[in-house]
Design a protein around this motif. Structure first.
Motif, short mmCIF file in Angstrom:
data_model
loop_
_atom_site.label_atom_id
_atom_site.label_comp_id
_atom_site.label_asym_id
_atom_site.label_seq_id
_atom_site.Cartn_x
_atom_site.Cartn_y
_atom_site.Cartn_z
N ASN A 1 24.10 -14.56 -55.46
CA ASN A 1 23.01 -14.41 -54.43
C ASN A 1 23.53 -13.58 -53.22
O ASN A 1 24.58 -14.35 -52.50
CB ASN A 1 22.29 -15.66 -54.29
CG ASN A 1 21.65 -16.36 -55.38
OD1 ASN A 1 20.42 -15.83 -55.76
ND2 ASN A 1 22.38 -17.14 -56.12
N TYR A 2 22.77 -12.78 -52.89
CA TYR A 2 23.42 -11.95 -51.65
C TYR A 2 22.22 -11.64 -50.87
O TYR A 2 21.15 -11.03 -51.27
CB TYR A 2 24.05 -10.48 -52.10
CG TYR A 2 25.35 -10.64 -53.27
CD1 TYR A 2 26.59 -10.88 -52.96
CD2 TYR A 2 24.81 -10.51 -54.59
CE1 TYR A 2 27.36 -11.18 -53.94
CE2 TYR A 2 25.56 -10.74 -55.54
CZ TYR A 2 26.88 -11.12 -55.26
OH TYR A 2 27.68 -11.36 -56.40
N LYS B 1 23.41 -11.41 -62.26
CA LYS B 1 24.06 -12.63 -63.32
C LYS B 1 24.53 -11.60 -64.43
O LYS B 1 24.10 -10.50 -64.93
CB LYS B 1 22.89 -13.27 -64.00
CG LYS B 1 23.60 -14.26 -65.14
CD LYS B 1 22.35 -15.44 -65.56
CE LYS B 1 23.00 -16.27 -66.32
NZ LYS B 1 21.88 -17.19 -67.11
N TYR C 1 17.89 -8.30 -50.52
CA TYR C 1 18.35 -9.53 -51.18
C TYR C 1 18.71 -9.18 -52.65
O TYR C 1 17.70 -8.36 -53.17
CB TYR C 1 17.28 -10.70 -51.24
CG TYR C 1 17.50 -11.70 -52.39
CD1 TYR C 1 18.32 -12.55 -52.28
CD2 TYR C 1 16.66 -11.59 -53.60
CE1 TYR C 1 18.61 -13.54 -53.42
CE2 TYR C 1 16.96 -12.63 -54.80
CZ TYR C 1 17.97 -13.54 -54.39
OH TYR C 1 18.14 -14.64 -55.32
N THR C 2 19.81 -9.77 -53.30
CA THR C 2 20.39 -9.23 -54.57
C THR C 2 20.50 -10.52 -55.28
O THR C 2 21.02 -11.45 -54.84
CB THR C 2 21.40 -8.48 -54.49
OG1 THR C 2 21.05 -7.09 -53.84
CG2 THR C 2 21.76 -8.10 -55.90
N TYR C 3 19.92 -10.54 -56.41
CA TYR C 3 20.46 -11.74 -57.23
C TYR C 3 20.90 -10.84 -58.69
O TYR C 3 20.39 -10.10 -59.20
CB TYR C 3 19.29 -12.47 -57.95
CG TYR C 3 19.36 -13.41 -59.18
CD1 TYR C 3 19.98 -14.53 -59.06
CD2 TYR C 3 19.30 -12.73 -60.52
CE1 TYR C 3 20.21 -15.42 -60.15
CE2 TYR C 3 19.59 -13.76 -61.73
CZ TYR C 3 20.16 -14.83 -61.28
OH TYR C 3 20.42 -15.59 -62.53
N GLU D 1 28.55 -16.99 -54.69
CA GLU D 1 28.92 -16.74 -56.18
C GLU D 1 29.22 -18.01 -56.91
O GLU D 1 30.31 -18.73 -56.30
CB GLU D 1 29.80 -15.53 -56.52
CG GLU D 1 29.32 -14.16 -55.72
CD GLU D 1 30.71 -13.17 -55.98
OE1 GLU D 1 30.16 -12.09 -55.58
OE2 GLU D 1 31.45 -13.55 -56.45
N THR E 1 27.22 -15.72 -61.16
CA THR E 1 25.79 -15.64 -61.00
C THR E 1 25.95 -15.59 -59.40
O THR E 1 26.66 -16.15 -58.55
CB THR E 1 25.02 -16.83 -61.22
OG1 THR E 1 25.19 -16.92 -62.67
CG2 THR E 1 23.56 -16.80 -60.52
#
Length: 735
Positions: free
Chosen positions: A388-389, A364, A360-362, A417, A386
């Motif tokens: 979220n992946y 910004k 998981y990647t956040y 995104e 921003t």
């Protein structure tokens, strides 16, 4: 009485003649209709036997009688057992052997890839110690890859530029899961750094083409990183330098079946910015805070459960001279945050090996572009993204013999995104679903193949793709192997270009690779030729900060030759390698009005690395050199809906000589409880004034060069490990 004794003697002689007569056993041993020497032949559970001669013939005599088993053995061939009955007649027994399939002896398919892993038998290339001790790499994995064939030296932006491909065309994986945002957030002209500590990984596979069907969404190549399992023992490490301070702790349980750890780091280049003459005018010097944590558990069946999480935040602001008459300065200010988590599990279940993982990647990125007049802000455009992946993958593998296997699985990658550039706003969402299957076929120790296929579906593009891949390897002589690879590769358009509703599809590349390699103890020679054909590349319009995809009508090609030579044997106590790459590439993509040589692709690239450790001085000496011929540059603008080249040319050749020293003050002190390394590193020691490109004014009459942040960078630091003595590793790996 005498007569009786004579009769007994005669009977005894006759009986011994029957039971102890020497019977001859002979025959010929062959493999593929040719005689085989040095095959051991024995009569099972006896001392009788022989060894085959140069023509494969053998013969021996035995006094044994009855049902017996004749055994033929050699480490290169499968054992053969043949039942025989020994009576009064000689025996002839011929045997046709089958090759013993052996994972150690089997030829390795290596077209397009260079591997450094603790569980492979290939020559180790770029292990963690190699990376730390490569002068000019600054301890970064991706920077060290610049000294391998096929990788272009591009300093103005982050990414791994492979064989005429952009940095976005190479993807990076950790324990099988995709790492989104491997690099720190950046601003135009200043490349982001690796966000991951090199010591986190025990091995890596770098593929510059023709990679496995287990991976996708990369037109050029992949970097596959494998994290460490368990630390050798509990330890505490600190690193101190004028630009950063960090510390980490790893705890190993008594049974050595589990560990946990954490680290914290802070970076600030204020002091170095004042001491060195930077080309970049920092309004706010780069600052970074990072932290990570992990745990690892070894299961009873020998499997591993691993978890890793990290957090990064970085800030910087850069001033540059304005090229426009209504302002005298431009300011770019960045605030970035990144969170990454990775969970993986592998375990054997009978004949099956299961690998599952998720990441998981956040991320910004908040960037302000401001024009100033007399230090007063005139106009500001904000760019904020921003994202979220989530990535999830499962792979099930079964081996059929020692060198053959089949594996298959599925993968999901979800991206979401929210972004804004000025008044323009958008939301991008895509679920990429993929299935894959692949088989390793070991026909013999000298011939193997890898056949696979991958299918993907993008919810955003509303399209499917199908990507077959095949590679073969053949040993042509004792130390020489050849490899061939072919495959289709697909990739979504970069989300930053998806700013309109035009129908698009996957970008596509076909890879053709031929390699010949000689691998002996301490030496490795690789020659590789490749051809890549691009189709369905994205065409765009707009400026460098905000471009929009308009169609998939781009295309291109890349072809070339590469040489890699590494030698740890010829010169005593010196490890060195040399690489050369020739690249011929053209593309009609993005805002290019015609097919052009890409601005990130140099035709000739030469690198050399040398390392020597002097035990008496407790010091390692490391040098590296990189040369690349001048890259093309273009000033392309939109003229009434038509992209035109307003200015173009070729940059001067790039070159850089780097040097580093590593001193081990604790070397030889057996009672030392700490392992210490003192490092002095100088990048571009000759002060070469390299240029990466040019920025142009709106009217194209003025320009300014894009240069490295500093011409010559000097680093001094100390790294101390308490509780774990790494001295032998350091010396053995030329630290």
């Amino acid at each position: 009485m005498k007569s009786i004794l004579k009769i007994i003697s005669i009977l005894t002689f006759l009986i011994s003649g029957v039971f102890f007569a020497q019977i001859k056993i002979s025959g010929k041993i062959s493999y593929k209709n040719k005689g085989v020497a040095n095959i051991s032949i024995t009569l099972k559970d006896t001392y009788d036997g022989a060894t085959s001669d140069a023509e494969g013939n053998y013969t021996f005599e035995t006094c044994e009688k009855g049902n017996k088993i004749l055994v033929f053995t050699n480490t290169k061939f499968e054992n053969v057992e043949r039942p025989i009955i020994i009576s009064t007649e000689n025996i002839t027994q011929d045997v046709e052997l089958k090759e013993q399939l052996n994972e150690i002896d089997a030829v390795v398919i290596s077209a397009g890839s260079i591997e450094a892993s603790d569980k492979k038998r290939a020559t180790a290339l770029l292990t963690p110690i190699d990376i730390y001790t490569t002068a000019g790499a600054d301890g970064q994995i991706t920077a060290a890859l610049n000294y391998l064939p096929g990788v272009q030296k591009v300093g103005e932006t982050e990414g791994i530029f492979v064989r005429g491909g952009t940095g976005a065309e190479t993807k990076i994986f950790m324990d099988g899961s995709l790492i989104n945002n491997y690099f720190s957030n950046s601003v135009p002209g200043i490349a982001g750094r690796d966000q991951f500590n090199t010591s986190l990984f025990k091995g890596n596979i770098f593929s510059s083409g023709g990679y496995s069907a287990l991976y996708g969404q990369a037109l050029s190549g992949v970097l596959i990183l494998e994290s460490v399992d368990l630390p050798e023992q509990t330890s505490f490490d600190i690193g101190v330098s004028p630009i950063f301070l960090n510390g980490s702790y790893q705890k190993l349980n008594t049974a050595k079946t589990a560990s946990y750890g954490a680290s914290l780091g802070y970076l600030n280049i204020t002091l170095v910015d004042k001491l060195l003459k930077y080309n970049t005018d920092f309004d706010k010097v780069p600052q970074n805070i990072s932290a990570d944590a992990n745990f690892r558990i070894k299961t009873k069946g020998g499997g591993f459960l691993k978890y890793y999480t990290k957090f990064d935040t970085n800030k910087l602001a850069v001033l540059s001279e304005s090229l426009e008459p209504d302002s005298d300065k431009n300011k770019v200010a960045l605030k970035g945050n990144n969170i990454f988590q990775n969970l993986s599990f592998k375990q054997k279940f009978g004949r099956y090996l299961l690998n599952v993982g998720s990441s998981y990647t956040y991320n910004k990125s908040d960037v302000d572009f401001t024009t100033l007049l007399n230090n007063v802000p005139q106009n500001t455009i904000n760019s904020k993204t921003t994202g979220n992946y989530i990535n999830a993958k499962a792979v099930l593998e079964r081996k059929f013999n020692k060198i053959s296997a089949v594996r298959g699985g599925f993968e999901f990658n979800n991206a979401n995104e929210d972004s804004r550039y000025g008044i323009f706003q958008k939301n991008y969402s895509d679920l990429l679903s993929a299935g894959f299957v692949e088989t390793d076929l070991g026909f013999s120790n000298n011939f193997s193949a890898k056949i696979g296929a991958r299918a993907e579906n993008s919810s955003y593009l509303n399209h499917w793709n199908f990507a077959p891949r095949v590679a073969v390897a053949y040993r042509i002589a004792k130390d020489f192997t050849t490899s061939l690879a072919y495959g289709k590769f697909f990739q979504n358009p970069e989300s930053k270009y998806l700013n309109s509703n035009v129908p698009l599809t996957f970008q596509k590349a076909d890879h053709y690779i031929f390699q010949i390699q000689r691998n002996t103890e301490g030496r490795n020679l690789r020659l590789e030729a490749f051809y890549k054909k691009y189709d369905q590349l994205i065409k765009t319009n707009g400026n460098q900060n905000f471009s929009t995809a308009i169609n998939n009508q781009g295309n291109g090609f890349a072809k070339g030759l590469e040489l890699f030579w590494r030698d740890k044997k010829s010169i005593k106590d010196i490890d060195y390698w040399v690489t050369y790459s020739y690249l011929d590439s053209k593309r009609d993509f993005q805002n290019y009005p015609i097919s052009l040589a890409p601005g990130f692709a140099a035709k000739h690239t030469l690198s050399a690395v040398a390392k020597k450790f002097v035990t008496k001085w407790k010091t390692g000496f490391n040098m590296s050199y990189t040369y690349s011929s001048g890259r093309p540059y273009y000033d392309i603008v939109d003229n009434n809906g038509q992209n035109i080249i307003r200015n173009e040319g070729k940059l001067k050749d790039y070159s850089g000589l780097n040097f580093s020293l590593n001193y081990l003050p604790n070397l030889g002190k057996k009672d030392s409880k700490a392992f210490t390394v003192l490092v002095l590193s100088v990048s571009n020691i000759l002060g070469q004034k390299n240029i990466y490109g040019y920025n142009y004014s709106n009217n194209g009459l003025r320009r300014s060069p894009v240069t490295p942040t500093v011409n010559t960078f000097v680093f001094i630091g100390a790294f101390i490990s308490f509780g774990q003595d790494k001295t032998n590793d350091a010396i053995n790996n030329n630290l």
